[in-house]
Design a protein around this motif. Structure first.
Motif, PDB file in Angstrom:
ATOM      1  N   THR A  26       4.628  14.977  45.624  1.00 52.95           N
ATOM      2  CA  THR A  26       5.516  15.782  46.470  1.00 52.95           C
ATOM      3  C   THR A  26       6.705  16.293  45.657  1.00 52.95           C
ATOM      4  OG1 THR A  26       4.888  14.502  48.418  1.00 52.95           O
ATOM      5  CG2 THR A  26       6.918  15.776  48.566  1.00 52.95           C
ATOM      6  N   GLU A  27       7.283  15.415  44.836  1.00 51.85           N
ATOM      7  CA  GLU A  27       8.405  15.826  43.994  1.00 51.85           C
ATOM      8  C   GLU A  27       7.959  16.885  42.987  1.00 51.85           C
ATOM      9  OE1 GLU A  27       9.569  11.945  42.573  1.00 51.85           O
ATOM     10  OE2 GLU A  27      11.309  11.940  43.894  1.00 51.85           O
ATOM     11  N   ASN A  67      11.753  24.980  57.022  1.00 56.06           N
ATOM     12  CA  ASN A  67      10.497  25.282  57.722  1.00 56.06           C
ATOM     13  C   ASN A  67      10.589  25.058  59.233  1.00 56.06           C
ATOM     14  OD1 ASN A  67      10.427  22.502  57.839  1.00 56.06           O
ATOM     15  ND2 ASN A  67       8.545  22.297  56.649  1.00 56.06           N
ATOM     16  N   SER A  76       5.416  29.236  45.470  1.00 52.08           N
ATOM     17  CA  SER A  76       4.726  28.283  46.325  1.00 52.08           C
ATOM     18  C   SER A  76       5.658  27.952  47.493  1.00 52.08           C
ATOM     19  CB  SER A  76       4.336  27.035  45.542  1.00 52.08           C
ATOM     20  OG  SER A  76       5.123  25.942  45.853  1.00 52.08           O
ATOM     21  N   ALA A  77       5.074  27.812  48.662  1.00 50.77           N
ATOM     22  CA  ALA A  77       5.874  27.531  49.852  1.00 50.77           C
ATOM     23  C   ALA A  77       6.563  26.176  49.737  1.00 50.77           C
ATOM     24  CB  ALA A  77       4.996  27.576  51.097  1.00 50.77           C
ATOM     25  N   SER A  78       5.938  25.230  49.051  1.00 49.30           N
ATOM     26  CA  SER A  78       6.498  23.879  48.948  1.00 49.30           C
ATOM     27  C   SER A  78       7.771  23.827  48.109  1.00 49.30           C
ATOM     28  CB  SER A  78       5.462  22.912  48.383  1.00 49.30           C
ATOM     29  OG  SER A  78       5.114  23.281  47.074  1.00 49.30           O
ATOM     30  N   ASP A 115      10.733  23.199  50.251  1.00 50.18           N
ATOM     31  CA  ASP A 115      10.791  21.972  51.060  1.00 50.18           C
ATOM     32  C   ASP A 115      12.137  21.259  51.012  1.00 50.18           C
ATOM     33  OD1 ASP A 115       8.266  22.411  51.997  1.00 50.18           O
ATOM     34  OD2 ASP A 115       7.299  20.866  50.768  1.00 50.18           O
ATOM     35  N   ALA A 159       5.605  19.052  43.403  1.00 50.17           N
ATOM     36  CA  ALA A 159       5.357  20.307  44.113  1.00 50.17           C
ATOM     37  C   ALA A 159       6.647  21.100  44.294  1.00 50.17           C
ATOM     38  CB  ALA A 159       4.717  20.030  45.467  1.00 50.17           C
ATOM     39  N   SER A 160       7.778  20.397  44.362  1.00 48.18           N
ATOM     40  CA  SER A 160       9.046  21.108  44.568  1.00 48.18           C
ATOM     41  C   SER A 160       9.612  21.674  43.261  1.00 48.18           C
ATOM     42  CB  SER A 160      10.074  20.175  45.212  1.00 48.18           C
ATOM     43  OG  SER A 160      10.504  19.191  44.304  1.00 48.18           O
TER      44      SER A 160
END
Length: 187
Positions: free
Chosen positions: A25-26, A55, A36-38, A41, A28-29
């Protein structure tokens, strides 16, 4: 291995998997030059008297590799969303078009790529520490079980199982880090 022991390898596995999932998750940011949409986040917006994730007040789309579109649902929040994105530290400057914010993703320069690779390494080290903490908890359970009468042979088998689980998870973390750093450094 005895069934009457209190060592729960599945619970240890789940906790270690949790550390790996948090790492992903980290990762992805982290911005890698591709949209990327993430990547949005972690952005929090001041809206309706509280702070909420972006979001929950806008739709995020990625129509092309170097552009993110943020469609704000309430036109009164457009400025708040714009401000949140600008202050997020992502290095992105939104372009307003009514209730839609266009986020062009600029090319990363070499220095920024190196910084991001270091940040990825820090995230991975935090995940390794989490895995080692789970390992330590498992070993503490073994010490308690030994005090409660577990034999040395059983204890050695369980120690080997826990260590094998730890080694496997650290290897997965290292592989994820290598992949992310390679992705970041691609020109």
């Amino acid at each position: 291995m005895s069934d009457d022991l209190e060592i729960d390898l599945d619970a240890l596995q789940k906790r270690m998997d949790g550390a790996l999932n948090a790492l992903r998750t980290e990762f992805a940011s982290l911005r890698t030059g591709r949209a990327s949409a993430s990547m949005l986040d972690p952005v929090m917006v001041d809206a309706y008297g509280s702070t909420m994730p972006i979001n929950q007040c806008a739709t995020i789309n990625v129509p092309e590799p170097r552009m993110v579109l943020v469609n704000v649902w309430d036109k009164q929040l457009v400025n708040a969303v714009d401000k949140a994105i600008r202050n997020s530290g992502l290095g992105i400057n939104p372009q307003m078009d009514g209730t839609i914010l266009r986020l062009p993703i600029p090319e990363l320069n070499e220095e920024r790529r190196r910084e991001l690779a270091k940040v990825a390494g820090q995230y991975a080290e935090s995940a390794r520490i989490s895995v080692r903490n789970v390992r330590r908890d498992g070993m503490d359970q073994l010490k308690k079980a030994k005090a409660d009468g577990m034999g040395e042979d059983d204890q050695k088998l369980w120690e080997d199982e826990i260590q094998s689980l730890t080694d496997s998870m650290v290897k997965k973390i290292d592989t994820a880090l290598e992949n992310k750093q390679e992705e970041i450094m691609q020109v």
